[in-house]
Design an enzyme around this catalytic site. Structure first.
Site, PDB file in Angstrom:
ATOM      1  N   ARG A  71      -3.478 -52.746  20.177  1.00 25.65           N
ATOM      2  CA  ARG A  71      -4.154 -52.069  19.059  1.00 25.65           C
ATOM      3  C   ARG A  71      -4.949 -53.022  18.162  1.00 25.65           C
ATOM      4  NH1 ARG A  71       1.345 -49.105  17.594  1.00 25.65           N
ATOM      5  NH2 ARG A  71       2.059 -50.853  18.869  1.00 25.65           N
ATOM      6  N   THR A  86      10.101 -54.464  25.391  1.00 24.04           N
ATOM      7  CA  THR A  86      10.927 -55.283  24.495  1.00 24.04           C
ATOM      8  C   THR A  86      12.320 -55.548  25.083  1.00 24.04           C
ATOM      9  OG1 THR A  86      11.433 -53.221  23.315  1.00 24.04           O
ATOM     10  CG2 THR A  86       9.765 -54.646  22.347  1.00 24.04           C
ATOM     11  N   LYS A 139     -22.701 -86.795   3.751  1.00 22.25           N
ATOM     12  CA  LYS A 139     -21.882 -86.867   4.970  1.00 22.25           C
ATOM     13  C   LYS A 139     -21.439 -88.294   5.236  1.00 22.25           C
ATOM     14  CE  LYS A 139     -23.046 -88.041   8.872  1.00 22.25           C
ATOM     15  NZ  LYS A 139     -23.702 -88.374  10.149  1.00 22.25           N
TER      16      LYS A 139
HETATM   17  C1  UD1 Z   1       8.814 -51.547  18.706  1.00 20.58           C
HETATM   18  C2  UD1 Z   1      10.032 -50.635  18.791  1.00 20.58           C
HETATM   19  C3  UD1 Z   1       9.913 -49.540  17.741  1.00 20.58           C
HETATM   20  C4  UD1 Z   1       9.798 -50.166  16.374  1.00 20.58           C
HETATM   21  C5  UD1 Z   1       8.639 -51.175  16.330  1.00 20.58           C
HETATM   22  C6  UD1 Z   1       8.700 -51.960  15.067  1.00 20.58           C
HETATM   23  C7  UD1 Z   1      10.646 -50.718  21.137  1.00 20.58           C
HETATM   24  C8  UD1 Z   1      10.689 -49.966  22.413  1.00 20.58           C
HETATM   25  N1  UD1 Z   1      10.103 -50.055  20.112  1.00 20.58           N
HETATM   26  O1  UD1 Z   1       7.692 -50.744  19.039  1.00 20.58           O
HETATM   27  O2  UD1 Z   1      11.041 -48.702  17.778  1.00 20.58           O
HETATM   28  O3  UD1 Z   1       9.612 -49.167  15.398  1.00 20.58           O
HETATM   29  O4  UD1 Z   1       8.761 -52.106  17.413  1.00 20.58           O
HETATM   30  O5  UD1 Z   1       7.660 -52.877  15.037  1.00 20.58           O
HETATM   31  O6  UD1 Z   1      11.097 -51.834  21.062  1.00 20.58           O
HETATM   32  N2  UD1 Z   1       6.945 -57.809  23.171  1.00 20.58           N
HETATM   33  C9  UD1 Z   1       7.292 -58.755  24.110  1.00 20.58           C
HETATM   34  N3  UD1 Z   1       7.329 -58.409  25.434  1.00 20.58           N
HETATM   35  C10 UD1 Z   1       7.058 -57.153  25.859  1.00 20.58           C
HETATM   36  C11 UD1 Z   1       6.697 -56.182  24.889  1.00 20.58           C
HETATM   37  C12 UD1 Z   1       6.656 -56.531  23.555  1.00 20.58           C
HETATM   38  O7  UD1 Z   1       7.563 -59.901  23.785  1.00 20.58           O
HETATM   39  O8  UD1 Z   1       7.120 -56.915  27.063  1.00 20.58           O
HETATM   40  C13 UD1 Z   1       6.883 -58.197  21.744  1.00 20.58           C
HETATM   41  C14 UD1 Z   1       5.516 -58.019  21.134  1.00 20.58           C
HETATM   42  O9  UD1 Z   1       4.760 -59.219  21.256  1.00 20.58           O
HETATM   43  C15 UD1 Z   1       5.845 -57.684  19.681  1.00 20.58           C
HETATM   44  C16 UD1 Z   1       7.219 -57.041  19.754  1.00 20.58           C
HETATM   45  O10 UD1 Z   1       7.743 -57.358  21.023  1.00 20.58           O
HETATM   46  O11 UD1 Z   1       5.915 -58.832  18.878  1.00 20.58           O
HETATM   47  C17 UD1 Z   1       7.150 -55.553  19.576  1.00 20.58           C
HETATM   48  O12 UD1 Z   1       6.328 -55.021  20.581  1.00 20.58           O
HETATM   49  P1  UD1 Z   1       5.356 -53.794  20.306  1.00 20.58           P
HETATM   50  O13 UD1 Z   1       4.661 -53.450  21.557  1.00 20.58           O
HETATM   51  O14 UD1 Z   1       4.528 -54.035  19.110  1.00 20.58           O
HETATM   52  O15 UD1 Z   1       6.443 -52.669  19.987  1.00 20.58           O
HETATM   53  P2  UD1 Z   1       6.191 -51.298  19.258  1.00 20.58           P
HETATM   54  O16 UD1 Z   1       5.506 -50.377  20.189  1.00 20.58           O
HETATM   55  O17 UD1 Z   1       5.551 -51.543  17.961  1.00 20.58           O
HETATM   56 CA    CA Z   2       4.880 -53.407  16.840  1.00 20.76          CA
END
Ligand code: UD1
Ligand code: CA
Length: 470
Positions: free
Chosen positions: A19, A82, A352
């Site tokens: 995003r 995650t 400079k």
């Molecule tokens: C996640 C939570 C959501 C919460 C939100 C808060 C899950 C499934 N959902 O959603 O409930 O409200 O965070 O911010 O966890 N990341 C990795 N590896 C991956 C995917 C993500 O390291 O494979 C990291 C991303 O870099 C990021 C964090 O995990 O820093 C969260 O990932 P993101 O995709 O932003 O999760 P949300 O969809 O926001």
């Molecule tokens: Ca997030």
């Protein structure tokens, strides 16, 4: 459970951050000059984690490059969610049987060490398998919704939530404390049966809850709930951090005339009784002494300013401004410029890689490059160093007490000796000995001017004086 069980911190930073619509990984986007992931790392410090891990994946090399020495990167080859990120981190923690695993999404730069501490505290005192940080938000959109019931916490991602579940404004902030054995057990049982086909870390809460209870902890300071998923949220979070930085300087005795238009990066230092005027931007390793007036519209990066100096409507990049020196309005100090105490670079100058000696002045409309100016010298308006001959840069030396007339051209390499004087418009291509007056290169008319030649051609007139104007 013992209070002394170790804490391990895992920061999830492998995602792309779709995003953000960026070519750069989300956690690398900066707020007040510092990458997002570094704020999260710093917040874990006071907890003295036994191990600090950062899960990297998207642009892993670039993310690793900004991590501090003691943060261990763990590679998540594919961003499968995650839950998968935590699985990868747990593999790096093999052999650790006991302790609290703190898992923190890398996109919450405002999370404070205090909140992390309270979360761990709550987790320990409740003696549960998992604790999750939650908040009730006016606008919960995009976040996982949380339902807590009798020791079980259930999180539904927005995209999978029903209408009534969406109406729930209690959200998951992506910050958890787990008992190590519990999270290990629960992670191994995760499945990717959801809209995204990912392993959701949030699913472990239900499993752990049923085995050994899970609870929520409510965030106290709503500011910290500013998570960053897109650039509008990035700007909102940065605004809060920017104000915090300004407040800290003001509490330490710096006057900031217009906080709304003043941008100071986290790394900048400023002495007391310095006044920062509107529209100023101070970045990088900039250090400003006490009793200075900076601005309006000073733009300084990696620039050192001594005590009692003035910098008005000017730009500094890797420059040094000594005690009581003054700059501006409208000048540009480029890298390697050093103004000794009491020196002055006035209006519309570019300087400079140059030393301007103690009390010396470059007051108006000059370009001075690769030059050493002694003490108490004065460069007339429009004095220019011709430091580049098209191939190489050459140095100019101007002795103590020297004086250059307006529009002096100094053809480097060249030296103007101590107490020497150059006449207005002189072209100095040979050294001027100390104490001498040098004038010269008066212009001579050598041919008809081009515009006169054109006009004549238009009217078909002959050249009057053989093309030579006297
Ligand atoms: C996640 C939570 C959501 C919460 C939100 C808060 C899950 C499934 N959902 O959603 O409930 O409200 O965070 O911010 O966890 N990341 C990795 N590896 C991956 C995917 C993500 O390291 O494979 C990291 C991303 O870099 C990021 C964090 O995990 O820093 C969260 O990932 P993101 O995709 O932003 O999760 P949300 O969809 O926001
Ligand atoms: Ca997030």
């Amino acid at each position: 459970m013992s209070q002394s069980a170790p804490i391990f911190a895992v920061i999830l930073a492998a995602g792309k951050g779709t995003r953000m619509k960026s070519n750069r990984a989300k956690v690398l986007h900066t707020l007040c000059g510092v990458p997002m992931v570094n704020y999260v790392i710093e917040a874990t410090r006071p907890l003295l984690p036994e191990g600090l891990f950062v899960v990297v994946g998207h642009q892993a090399g670039l993310v690793e490059a900004v991590l501090p020495q003691d943060a261990k990167p763990v590679l998540q080859e594919e961003q499968l969610g995650t839950g998968d990120a935590v699985r990868v981190a747990l593999a790096a923690l093999e052999g650790e049987e006991e302790g609290v695993l703190l898992v923190i999404n890398g996109d919450g730069p405002l999370i404070s060490d205090r909140t992390l501490g309270e979360l761990v505290e709550r987790h320990r005192s409740a003696g549960v398998g998992a604790t999750v940080l939650v908040a009730e938000l006016d606008d919960p959109s995009g976040l996982g919704r949380v339902v807590e019931e009798a020791g079980v916490v259930r999180i539904v991602e927005e995209r999978e939530a029903s209408e009534s579940e969406r109406a729930n404004r209690l959200v998951n902030l992506g910050l958890y404390a787990f008992e190590l054995p519990e999270i290990r057990e629960a992670i191994s049982g995760l499945s990717a049966e959801n809209e995204q086909g990912e392993l959701y870390l949030t699913d472990v809460l239900e499993t752990i809850g049923r085995r050994s209870r899970a609870v929520t902890y409510r965030l106290k300071n709503p500011e910290e709930a500013n998570l960053v998923n897109d650039r509008a949220q990035l700007a909102r979070a940065e605004e809060i951090l920017r104000r915090r930085i300004l407040d800290a300087h003001m509490r330490e005795g710096v006057t900031v005339r217009d906080p709304a238009s003043t941008h100071i990066e986290a790394s900048v230092q400023i002495g007391r009784d310095t006044v920062i005027l509107p529209g100023s931007q101070l970045r990088g390793e900039t250090r400003i002494g006490s009793d200075c007036v900076i601005g309006p519209s000073a733009d300084l990066q990696d620039t050192l300013v001594g005590d009692g100096a003035l910098v008005e409507h000017s730009v500094g990049r890797g420059a040094e401004v000594g005690n009581g020196a003054s700059v501006g309005p409208y000048s540009f100090l480029r890298p390697g410029t050093v103004l000794e105490p009491g020196a002055k670079v006035g209006a519309y100058c570019e300087v400079k890689n140059t030393l301007v000696g103690r009390g010396s002045k470059v007051p108006h409309l000059s370009y001075v490059g690769d030059t050493e100016i002694g003490a108490d010298a004065n460069l007339g308006a429009g004095t220019i160093t011709a430091n580049f001959d098209g191939e190489a840069k050459h140095r100019t030396r101007i002795g103590d007490g020297a004086f250059t007339g307006v529009n002096t051209n100094l053809i480097a390499p060249v030296t103007v000796g101590e107490d020497a004087y150059t006449g207005a418009g002189s072209v100095i291509s040979k050294d001027v000995p100390p104490g001498k007056l040098a004038v010269g290169a008066p212009a001579r008319a050598i041919a008809e001017s081009p515009q006169r030649r054109r006009k004549r051609a238009e009217h078909d007139e002959p050249a009057r004086d053989g093309g030579l104007a006297r």
